[in-house]
Design an enzyme around this catalytic site. Structure first.
Site, PDB file in Angstrom:
ATOM      1  N   TYR A  77      34.838  46.471  43.676  1.00  0.00           N
ATOM      2  CA  TYR A  77      35.741  45.288  43.446  1.00  0.00           C
ATOM      3  C   TYR A  77      35.557  44.896  42.107  1.00  0.00           C
ATOM      4  CZ  TYR A  77      36.098  45.236  48.459  1.00  0.00           C
ATOM      5  OH  TYR A  77      36.481  45.777  49.896  1.00  0.00           O
ATOM      6  N   HIS A  82      41.888  40.860  41.661  1.00  0.00           N
ATOM      7  CA  HIS A  82      41.444  39.728  42.664  1.00  0.00           C
ATOM      8  C   HIS A  82      40.276  39.296  42.357  1.00  0.00           C
ATOM      9  CE1 HIS A  82      43.021  37.784  46.044  1.00  0.00           C
ATOM     10  NE2 HIS A  82      42.271  38.264  47.094  1.00  0.00           N
ATOM     11  N   TYR A 127      33.163  37.439  51.236  1.00  0.00           N
ATOM     12  CA  TYR A 127      34.368  37.745  50.772  1.00  0.00           C
ATOM     13  C   TYR A 127      35.316  36.518  50.323  1.00  0.00           C
ATOM     14  CZ  TYR A 127      33.479  42.666  51.844  1.00  0.00           C
ATOM     15  OH  TYR A 127      32.922  43.923  52.115  1.00  0.00           O
ATOM     16  N   ASN A 129      38.345  35.564  50.920  1.00  0.00           N
ATOM     17  CA  ASN A 129      38.939  34.496  51.653  1.00  0.00           C
ATOM     18  C   ASN A 129      37.782  33.336  52.439  1.00  0.00           C
ATOM     19  OD1 ASN A 129      41.205  35.644  50.721  1.00  0.00           O
ATOM     20  ND2 ASN A 129      41.658  36.546  53.078  1.00  0.00           N
ATOM     21  N   ASN A 175      44.472  32.609  49.517  1.00  0.00           N
ATOM     22  CA  ASN A 175      43.667  32.382  50.784  1.00  0.00           C
ATOM     23  C   ASN A 175      42.174  31.735  50.394  1.00  0.00           C
ATOM     24  OD1 ASN A 175      45.675  32.921  52.613  1.00  0.00           O
ATOM     25  ND2 ASN A 175      45.297  35.028  52.201  1.00  0.00           N
TER      26      ASN A 175
END
Length: 259
Positions: A77, A82, A127, A129, A175
């Site tokens: 990632y 993000h 993670y 969220n 979120n």
């Protein structure tokens, strides 16, 4: 940034699922849960204070800040849209000489200072969220007042590379930010630095867009924004939400407008 995705048991660890496998505990539960935590040298290295009704009663320079960037853990990632919140934390750590080398409450931490103000840099390792499950207990354990918890995250409603620093607000359908707010008693009184990443082109899937890396041109804009973000965070920590922050937001708003 709401994603209408079902969350089967097999998808509980997806970085983009919309609901946590367990409801987030409220701040009062976090406070009680923090008590059994082992007292380490880490806690003694940061001077923490409880919230005071009158900010003028205690100079801002003696009140620590918890500065958290939102993102997904793992090398795959790294560099994605993000994860710009993580990148902002890394840039602050680099420029302020703070080492990110402590693990606590599902987070990678860096303890240091900006000027003479103690700061706790946080990269949740849950993670994105579920970021509140890491930030909430840390805020309770170190007794950092809500007005000194800064959350930095990606924002699709802003053009790529545009920043916005706010004293409070809603979650804007992000979120990760929503989960943080829920873990802090759903309070809107939460400072935040929004990092613009633009919106998906055409009919591109939102999840694919968020987990995509920046183009070379976008990368240059983001790198510039990160440097500007470090300066803005430094100003916020040392001076609070002053006129300098208002001017910063105005400049950011029109930074890509042609005269």
């Amino acid at each position: 940034m709401s994603l209408a995705v079902a969350t089967p048991a097999s998808a509980r660890l997806s970085p983009l699922t919309t609901s946590s496998p367990e409801p987030c505990r409220r701040r009062r539960l976090l406070l009680s849960a923090a008590a059994p935590l082992r007292r380490t040298r880490l806690r003694r290295r940061i001077a923490v204070v409880a919230s005071v009704p009158d900010p003028a009663a205690r100079p801002a320079e003696y009140t620590p800040w918890l500065i958290a960037g939102l993102g997904n853990p793992g090398s795959k990632y790294h560099g994605t849209r993000h994860n710009v919140g993580f990148e902002m934390v890394d840039r602050i750590a680099r420029d302020e000489g703070i080492t990110m080398n402590t693990i606590q409450s599902k987070s990678l931490l860096g303890i240091g200072s900006i000027g003479e103000v103690p700061v706790l840099l946080v990269k949740p390792q849950s993670y994105i969220n579920y970021s509140g499950e890491a930030i909430g207990p840390l805020a309770a354990y170190y007794q950092v007042p809500l007005r000194h918890i800064l959350v930095m995250y990606d924002e699709m409603s802003l053009p790529n590379g545009v920043l916005r620093l706010q004293r409070k607000g809603g979650h804007g359908r992000h979120n990760g930010l929503q989960n943080v707010m829920e873990c802090l008693d759903s309070s809107r009184e939460l400072p935040r630095l929004s990092i613009g990443i633009g919106s998906p082109p055409g009919k591109m899937d939102t999840r694919a867009f968020l987990l995509q890396k920046f183009s070379s041109e976008e990368r240059l804009q983001i790198d510039t924004a990160l440097e500007q973000g470090v300066d803005a965070v430094r100003t916020l920590v040392l001076k609070g939400f002053s006129g300098s922050i208002e001017r910063f937001n105005l400049v950011q708003k029109y930074k890509f407008h042609s005269v």
